[in-house]
Write a protein that holds these residues in place. Structure first.
Motif, PDB file in Angstrom:
ATOM      1  N   ILE A  74     -22.234   1.047 -15.839  1.00  0.00           N
ATOM      2  CA  ILE A  74     -22.588   2.455 -15.722  1.00  0.00           C
ATOM      3  C   ILE A  74     -23.915   2.695 -16.435  1.00  0.00           C
ATOM      4  CG2 ILE A  74     -21.296   3.121 -17.784  1.00  0.00           C
ATOM      5  CD1 ILE A  74     -20.511   5.693 -16.270  1.00  0.00           C
ATOM      6  N   GLU A  75     -24.707   3.563 -15.872  1.00  0.00           N
ATOM      7  CA  GLU A  75     -25.989   3.899 -16.464  1.00  0.00           C
ATOM      8  C   GLU A  75     -25.791   4.878 -17.615  1.00  0.00           C
ATOM      9  OE1 GLU A  75     -28.943   2.586 -15.685  1.00  0.00           O
ATOM     10  OE2 GLU A  75     -27.964   1.320 -14.184  1.00  0.00           O
ATOM     11  N   ALA A  76     -26.612   4.772 -18.629  1.00  0.00           N
ATOM     12  CA  ALA A  76     -26.522   5.670 -19.769  1.00  0.00           C
ATOM     13  C   ALA A  76     -26.681   7.125 -19.344  1.00  0.00           C
ATOM     14  CB  ALA A  76     -27.560   5.302 -20.827  1.00  0.00           C
ATOM     15  N   SER A  77     -27.489   7.359 -18.345  1.00  0.00           N
ATOM     16  CA  SER A  77     -27.710   8.728 -17.867  1.00  0.00           C
ATOM     17  C   SER A  77     -26.466   9.328 -17.206  1.00  0.00           C
ATOM     18  CB  SER A  77     -28.874   8.759 -16.876  1.00  0.00           C
ATOM     19  OG  SER A  77     -28.589   7.935 -15.755  1.00  0.00           O
ATOM     20  N   ASP A  78     -25.520   8.477 -16.820  1.00  0.00           N
ATOM     21  CA  ASP A  78     -24.275   8.959 -16.203  1.00  0.00           C
ATOM     22  C   ASP A  78     -23.236   9.371 -17.245  1.00  0.00           C
ATOM     23  OD1 ASP A  78     -25.257   8.517 -13.664  1.00  0.00           O
ATOM     24  OD2 ASP A  78     -24.467   6.470 -13.584  1.00  0.00           O
ATOM     25  N   LEU A  79     -23.519   9.125 -18.497  1.00  0.00           N
ATOM     26  CA  LEU A  79     -22.539   9.452 -19.532  1.00  0.00           C
ATOM     27  C   LEU A  79     -22.561  10.892 -19.915  1.00  0.00           C
ATOM     28  CD1 LEU A  79     -22.860   6.296 -21.773  1.00  0.00           C
ATOM     29  CD2 LEU A  79     -21.064   6.838 -20.155  1.00  0.00           C
TER      30      LEU A  79
END
Length: 83
Positions: free
Chosen positions: A78-83
């Protein structure tokens, strides 16, 4: 240790398992030290402490093995921006 060494060319794989590996190593090292001290003494209290640690705490180290060898795939899924 063998799994980590086999994957040493991929730092992400190794680092993903580093914390549970170090935790397990510490537990096992503590057990080795307590066992050595227990064998060198006639003090029943020290032997009881060592026996407790070896019977109750050291087996927990085996439980960390799946975390050590799980790899890094889930860490990067998962991308950090999706957190």
């Amino acid at each position: 240790t063998g799994w980590l060494l086999a994957h040493r060319d991929d730092p992400n794989e190794v680092l993903a398992g580093a914390t549970p590996y170090c935790r397990s190593f510490g537990v096992l090292a503590g057990g080795a030290m307590l066992a050595k001290a227990a064998l060198a003494t006639d003090d029943p209290a020290k032997r009881t402490v060592a026996r407790f640690y070896l019977e109750q705490i050291v087996p927990e180290a085996a439980g960390a093995l799946p975390s050590v060898i799980a790899g890094a795939a889930d860490l990067f899924a998962i991308e950090a921006s999706d957190l």
